[in-house]
Design a protein around this motif. Structure first.
Motif, mmCIF file in Angstrom:
data_model
loop_
_atom_site.group_PDB
_atom_site.id
_atom_site.type_symbol
_atom_site.label_atom_id
_atom_site.label_comp_id
_atom_site.label_asym_id
_atom_site.label_seq_id
_atom_site.Cartn_x
_atom_site.Cartn_y
_atom_site.Cartn_z
ATOM 1 N N GLU A 384 3.836 -2.102 -10.669
ATOM 2 C CA GLU A 384 4.983 -1.322 -11.142
ATOM 3 C C GLU A 384 6.085 -2.254 -11.649
ATOM 4 O O GLU A 384 6.670 -2.006 -12.723
ATOM 5 C CB GLU A 384 5.506 -0.437 -10.014
ATOM 6 N N ASN A 387 4.906 -3.746 -15.030
ATOM 7 C CA ASN A 387 5.001 -2.810 -16.162
ATOM 8 C C ASN A 387 6.445 -2.518 -16.554
ATOM 9 O O ASN A 387 6.766 -2.422 -17.744
ATOM 10 C CB ASN A 387 4.285 -1.490 -15.810
ATOM 11 N N ASN A 388 7.327 -2.397 -15.554
ATOM 12 C CA ASN A 388 8.741 -2.166 -15.867
ATOM 13 C C ASN A 388 9.352 -3.341 -16.621
ATOM 14 O O ASN A 388 10.168 -3.152 -17.532
ATOM 15 C CB ASN A 388 9.520 -1.915 -14.566
#
Length: 392
Positions: A384, A387-388
């Protein structure tokens, strides 16, 4: 004797342990003698397991060396202060100026540096070869080729080599074969049964198992053991009795630890195979892994070390992935009870004979003994963050 029983009892000869379960920690530099006859006997037998001088070993060292030979094979086992020392000590025992060394292209990076710097300065030439070459290694052997060095699975990318095929060619040309067998430990791959002459372990990893000792081993078959033993002594290699004792203690649980590493890794792999960010998972147990057929044929199990090739990502995104993890800590070793993570943004920089086909970064994981659900949650949070960062 079945392997689980052998792990518990290997090296526990009463001449080393006395009346205790574990061998005592015998620390010694000077060994003293009461008579000239005792001194002469020890001097004559100084290459054997007879107390002579501390650097030759004490009961603690002899018991551990015996245990490694019983589990892995070999006629004798020399001890070193770390795995890198075991590699350099073994190579220097058999190579001299004018010799030629064949070195697998996926080798541990410090071994490559040893070849390109120290061995080169000593007049020893190294040729790197494709780990999947198999019997094709014959084309690279020269009249002055003295050693073929294998590491299977290889560092980071973990290609599995066809060890029996390479050993058969080497024997036909009277070339010595060395193997860095650290990934498999003495349990998962039997080097001498497959034709290897010298087997090397970074005992720091799965043998010790607790990330608190640096230690290396090099075992040799009957033909090469006298030369390896004497060269290691002349080069000044030795190991602390305290460290050897801890390694012997760690060895007693290596079977159950490796089984749990394998079980945990299987669960983590099942999760990772669903992640869209991954271009390739590198672990020999997977059917599409390079050398998987040889792995199924030659190995009795797997462990917790694997690599992920990501489809894309820059230094900033990879930093976001590895920073902030709760269970996977950044560190350059593996084989302990804990989970670890490292990364490499350019694998081609440490390959010269083969072309690395992927452009994305590589993340290496060691799956420890934590609950797999916690490790999977840690990885999910890492993806996460990754990807952020890419989206920002």
């Amino acid at each position: 004797m079945k392997i689980a029983s052998k792990i518990v009892h290997a090296g526990r000869d009463k001449k080393w342990t006395g009346y205790s379960v574990n061998v005592p920690v015998v620390r010694a530099s000077t060994v003293v003698f009461d008579t000239v006859s005792e001194l002469k006997h020890a001097t004559a037998k100084r290459g054997e397991q007879v107390p002579y001088y501390g650097r030759r070993g004490t009961q603690t060292h002899f018991a551990f060396s015996d245990a490694i030979c019983e589990l892995e094979g070999g006629a004798g086992c020399a001890l070193y202060p770390c795995g890198a020392a075991a590699i350099s000590g073994a190579l220097l025992a058999f190579l001299q100026s004018g010799d030629h060394l064949l070195m697998v292209d996926t080798v541990y990076e410090p071994t490559r540096a040893l070849c390109d710097k120290l061995l080169k300065n000593l007049g020893i030439e190294t040729t790197y070869y494709d780990p999947l070459i198999g019997a094709g290694i014959k084309a690279l052997i020269r009249p002055n080729t003295k050693v073929i060095f294998l590491e299977s699975p290889g560092s980071i990318t973990m290609e599995v080599q066809d060890v029996p095929a390479i050993c058969a060619v080497a024997k036909a040309h009277n070339v010595l074969v060395m193997l860095d067998n650290t990934w498999a430990s003495p349990l998962l791959f039997k080097p001498f049964a497959h034709g290897v002459d010298v087997s090397i372990q970074a005992a720091t990893k799965y043998i010790v198992g607790h990330s608190d000792v640096m230690l290396g081993t090099a075992s040799a078959n009957e033909k090469y053991w006298p030369q390896l033993r004497e060269a290691s002594y002349l080069l000044g290699y030795c190991a602390s009795a305290d460290d050897v004792y801890l390694a012997a203690r760690g060895l007693r649980t290596i079977g159950v630890r490796l089984a749990q590493h394998q079980q945990n890794t299987a669960q983590v792999l099942a999760y990772l195979q669903q992640r869209p960010e991954i271009a390739r998972i590198l672990h020999p147990s997977l059917p599409d892994h390079p050398g998987h057929a040889e792995f199924k044929r030659d190995f009795s199990g797997s462990n917790g070390l694997l690599s992920l090739v990501l489809k894309n990502g820059d230094a900033k995104a990879v930093t976001a992935f590895v920073e902030g993890m709760q269970f996977f800590k950044m560190g350059f070793s593996w084989g302990g009870y804990e989970s670890l993570v490292t990364f490499n943004l350019n694998l081609q920089s440490i390959r010269t004979a083969t072309v690395w086909p992927y452009a994305g970064p590589v993340v290496r994981l060691h799956i420890g003994l934590e609950d797999p659900a916690d490790l999977i949650a840690d990885l999910a949070a890492a993806f996460e963050r990754f990807n952020n960062t890419l989206a920002s």
